[in-house]
Design an enzyme around this catalytic site. Structure first.
Site, PDB file in Angstrom:
ATOM      1  N   ILE A 499       0.701  -1.257  -0.141  1.00  0.00           N
ATOM      2  CA  ILE A 499       0.053  -0.036  -0.041  1.00  0.00           C
ATOM      3  C   ILE A 499       0.732   1.310   0.040  1.00  0.00           C
ATOM      4  CG2 ILE A 499      -2.046  -0.914   0.898  1.00  0.00           C
ATOM      5  CD1 ILE A 499      -1.274   0.029   3.854  1.00  0.00           C
ATOM      6  N   ASP A 618       9.907  15.458   9.585  1.00  0.00           N
ATOM      7  CA  ASP A 618       9.583  15.060   8.398  1.00  0.00           C
ATOM      8  C   ASP A 618       8.198  15.162   8.205  1.00  0.00           C
ATOM      9  OD1 ASP A 618      10.093  14.296   5.730  1.00  0.00           O
ATOM     10  OD2 ASP A 618      10.208  12.279   6.290  1.00  0.00           O
TER      11      ASP A 618
END
Ligand code: NAG
Ligand code: NAG
Ligand code: NAG
Ligand code: NAG
Ligand code: NAG
Ligand code: NAG
Ligand code: NAG
Length: 835
Positions: A499, A618
């Site tokens: 995924i 991030d």
């Protein structure tokens, strides 16, 4: 010459002795039986458990505490007299047994938790280790029980160490250390799944989980050549009515070079449980037994068969299952026993570690059974837990603390001892100390995952694991998954189940086979050092932080050099996927605001919710995940750093993060603060508004970098010109203005000028209120007034619809209220209501 003669006669003596041994069964080279705390010897069967004082020279303990309990409380059983007295260990204590013959030895520990003198041992909580194996950790005995282990002793002494948990004591009622014949457990067995061969049993520590005499009564240790106890199978049967029993103990024969009475006595081979077919030739059913096991461990399973039911050979064919695996299809005992009926036969299997907390054994008819009614039999069964890759038989890692208690007893031991004995004991102590140091070192290098798994025994972890979702929200920590369970969950890392793909590796969808919980398994590239550091960081971070808006770590797997992280499955994928490029239906402005608010909450919590600020490093739309209700959760903590400590290190740390989101100040000055996350989050806000990639090289030069481009329009006050076309006309201007200002502030050149995440959160809440205010009122008539009233309030909150807002804040988690911004909102609410 003389020496030679003595030697020869010694050889003869030993040959004669060994011949004698052959006749009279196994005679253990090492045997220690101790009745702990007892002033007198206690005889059980043919074993004499010696009084505690006879073996005090083998023990090193800070205090001698010997107590006894009321005899009435003791349940009657073969060795119940051993439960009368106990030795209590108030600190780390060790027995050191000289071993005359290396190899496998039983270690049997007798526990009866009860009140002994001033000690209530029902709450005794402790760990036990032997050689380099952890036998029990954070163990709290619940009933009178004998814990049986066997380990291959590889040196001249065996040290068994008892370590009480904090504020607790350890205790022991009796102890056996006895040699096991070398032939009992050999190195290999059949592997169940994937089917193959398992090698390496010789170095395994084993713990007896079940030893069952099928279709017969208890076989007490006195009636077993190796003092084992075999229990009846009734309580393990899944459906008692499907089973019946047969017995013919006299018929049992042991073959040459096969099973012996040491493998299992005739009283075990001579009884069996069989299918209760009642002569029905169409009987097709299994007889099954279920055993409680700890998930995550491999088990050694030994089946004992002996055909005492057939009238002639080659009549009996059946299947034998371990869980759903048919481990012996069309099993034909006759062909394995030279067609001699009632010949003892056994076979060994090793299961894969799996996530279940039960192990099911079944026997059932094979399609080959032709004449008469189908049947299947089982005479005996042994299940043993195998140590995990860290040498532990218990779910929690445990390291013997480095401080030693040996010193106190040296004087006493030396005083008691004479001659050779002194040397033996000193050697043992030396060994013990060396080993401790070694263990401590080992512990350091092995337990690199720098957190200890909460919650005590592996059993509780098992139940947490099996309930699947209970891990999120609490203070519980991730569970260590066996690789096999991950393989099973991800359909063997099925490529069509991928995924997501990131720098770290691939992300697979998965389904836990025990309860169908959906998970996402992120599998790192095993060889990357960088990956290893990030793997550790992520486990550390996610184990410390639990929050509705942070993705929960369900577990991890570091078996076989793997680095796999298992998260809760986020049905709706990444925020990025909902913004552009994936063809998914676009999100409404309200949904987008709520997602921004949710992720801001997550980040705010990271920055403030813990004693040290954590910097995500991030933040980007691909790291904001959405659950089935589009609730946002921040993910991917691989690059995170804790705040205060980085002052020394941040300069040397390479700049990390994602292009297009990177704080220019951090880039220039390598100065990492929470405000770098705020900058990246500002970029995300524009991304959400404009629904385009943050860097798009295909666009004209001035448009390539979203942050620059959007800021240009924001400065001109024309942000509405570049918003996602699907949002045109749907955002209330004031909501857009507030949103734009917030994003702009986030992108301030210098960190000091940027708002805190808490302020961002508050401003986004406000932007949502501005949007909602219109929806709750007739836009034509009221919006001007409403906005007019709201507009002057730049940093104060004045909700129009207080009831709706109050309800909304109640619904949102109260744990988010730690932030200044939320309490500000709250006090405003209270004020408004007071008016
Ligand atoms: C108890 O056992 C020890 C060791 O076998 C032996 O030396 C001692 O004589 C025994 N004591 C009694 C009272 O039987
Ligand atoms: C014990 O382990 C050693 C190797 O570690 C092996 O050579 C020996 O055969 C083992 N003995 C038994 C009885 O398992
Ligand atoms: C047993 O001790 C360990 C370590 O101190 C602790 O984590 C655990 O909670 C204790 N178990 C119980 C039931 O108190
Ligand atoms: C054997 O079977 C009988 C009847 O089916 C039952 O009463 C008995 O308890 C069984 N014996 C054992 C040892 O399981
Ligand atoms: C051992 O088995 C024999 C018969 O096999 C029986 O008579 C004896 O009672 C058993 N011993 C115990 C302690 O049960
Ligand atoms: C017996 O058990 C096995 C394994 O669980 C299963 O595959 C099989 O269908 C069962 N047979 C019957 C007749 O129920
Ligand atoms: C059990 O421990 C031994 C020695 O520490 C190790 O070699 C073996 O791999 C462990 N078993 C498993 C199944 O990890």
């Amino acid at each position: 010459m003389m020496g030679c003669g003595v030697y020869e006669s010694l050889v003869w003596v030993s040959i004669i002795l060994s011949l004698l041994c052959l006749c009279s069964g196994f005679s253990p080279a090492d045997k220690y039986f101790i009745d702990c705390g007892s002033p007198v010897n206690t005889t059980v069967g043919d074993r004499v458990f010696v009084a505690d004082s006879f073996v005090s020279n083998l023990l090193s303990t800070p205090e001698n505490i010997l107590e006894n309990t009321s005899p009435n409380s003791i349940p009657s059983s073969e060795g119940s007299r051993l439960y009368q007295t106990a030795r209590i260990f108030s600190g780390v204590s060790s027995y050191t047994f000289p071993i005359s013959q290396r190899g496998r030895h039983w270690i049997r520990l007798y526990f009866f938790p009860s009140v002994y003198g001033n000690y209530n041992l029902r709450s005794g909580n402790f760990s036990v280790s032997a050689q380099n194996y952890v036998l029990l950790s954070n163990f709290i005995p619940s009933d009178a029980s004998v814990k049986e282990f066997s380990i291959n002793v590889t040196s001249n002494s065996l040290v068994i160490t008892f370590t009480p948990s904090i504020n607790s004591v350890a205790f022991l009622n009796a102890l056996e250390v006895v040699s096991v014949p070398d032939t009992l457990v050999t190195d290999d067995a059949a592997l169940v799944s994937p089917s193959g061969k398992f090698q390496g049993l010789l170095t395994q520590a084993l713990e007896t989980v079940a030893r069952v005499n099928m279709g017969g009564p208890t076989v007490v240790s006195g009636n077993d050549t190796l003092s084992r106890t075999w229990v009846p199978d009734q309580t393990f049967l899944v459906q008692r009515n499907l089973a019946t029993n047969a017995s013919n103990i006299g018929a049992v024969k042991y073959p040459k070079g096969g099973a012996t009475a040491d493998i299992a006595p005739p009283s075990v081979y001579g009884t069996c449980t069989e299918m209760n077919s009642q002569g029905d030739p169409n009987s097709i059913f299994n007889v099954s037994w279920e055993f409680k096991v700890d998930p995550g461990f491999q088990y050694f399973v030994r089946f004992h068969f002996c055909d005492i039911v057939s009238a002639s050979p080659n009549q009996l064919y059946f299947n034998v299952y371990i869980d759903s695996w048919n481990v012996a299809p069309n099993f034909d005992l006759s062909s394995l026993t030279l067609s001699i009926l009632a010949t003892a036969y056994y076979m060994d299997f090793v299961t894969a570690a799996n996530a279940k907390s039960t192990l099911r054994i079944s026997i059932g008819p094979s399609s080959l059974s032709s004449s008469g009614s189908p049947n299947a039999i089982l005479n005996g069964l042994e299940i043993m837990k195998m140590n995990n890759s860290r040498g532990s038989l218990s779910g929690v890692d445990f390291v013997v603390p480095p401080h030693s208690t040996t010193k106190k007893n040296v004087g006493m031991i030396v005083g008691l001892s004479i001659g050779v004995f002194v040397a033996v004991v000193l050697a043992a102590i030396l060994f013990l100390m060396c080993r401790r140091r070694k263990l401590a070192r080992l512990g350091h290098s092995k337990t690199w995952v720098p957190f200890s798994i909460n919650g005590g025994t592996s059993l509780t972890m098992g139940s947490k694991y099996s309930s699947g979702t209970t891990l999120s929200g609490g203070s519980d920590l991730g569970y260590r998954f066996p690789f096999a369970a991950v393989t099973e969950a991800t359909n063997n890392f099925d490529e069509s189940w991928v995924i997501g793909i990131g720098g770290f590796g691939k992300v697979y969808k998965g389904v836990l086979n025990n309860d169908g919980t959906k998970v996402a398994a992120k599998r790192g590239n095993p060889r990357s050092q960088q990956g290893l550091a990030e793997f550790r960081t992520e486990i550390e971070m996610l184990s410390q932080f639990r929050h509705r808006h942070l993705v929960s770590l369900i577990g991890y797997c570091d078996e076989k050099n793997e680095m796999i992280l298992i998260y809760e499955y986020m049905e709706n994928g990444t925020l990025k996927g909902h913004l552009y490029g994936s063809g998914q239906p676009s999100l409404s402005w309200k949904e987008r605001l709520e997602i921004c608010i949710g992720s801001a909450r997550g980040l705010h919590y990271l920055h403030t919710g813990y004693s040290k600020a954590v910097i995500h490093r991030d933040v980007k739309s691909a790291n904001i995940l959405l659950d089935e209700n589009l609730m946002a959760k921040v993910a991917d903590f691989g690059l995170s750093k804790t705040g205060p400590e980085i002052d020394q290190t941040h300069v040397s740390t390479a700049v990390k993060g994602s292009f297009g989101y990177l704080d220019p100040e951090y880039f220039r000055r390598q100065q990492l603060t929470e405000k770098s996350d705020v900058y990246s989050f500002g970029v995300v806000l524009f991304e959400v508004l404009c629904a385009r990639p943050v860097i798009d090289p295909s666009l004209p030069r001035e448009m390539v970098n979203l942050a620059e481009w959007a800021m240009k329009w924001q400065m001109r006050g024309q942000l509405d010109q570049i918003i996602d076309s699907t949002l045109v006309g749907k955002i209330k201007p004031d909501s857009l203005r507030k949103f734009g200002e917030t994003a702009e502030k986030c992108l301030a050149e210098f960190g000091v000028d940027r708002p805190s995440m808490g302020d961002v959160l508050w401003n986004l809440e406000y932007a949502l209120q501005l949007q909602e205010a219109v929806l709750h009122n007739d836009p034509e008539e009221n919006s001007a007034n409403v906005i007019g009233a709201l507009s002057p309030l730049i940093n104060n909150f004045n909700p129009v619809d207080t009831t709706a807002s109050a309800a909304q804040f109640e619904a949102s988690n109260v744990d988010d209220l730690s932030g200044v911004s939320m309490s500000r909102v709250f006090s405003q609410l209270v004020k408004s209501e007071g008016r």
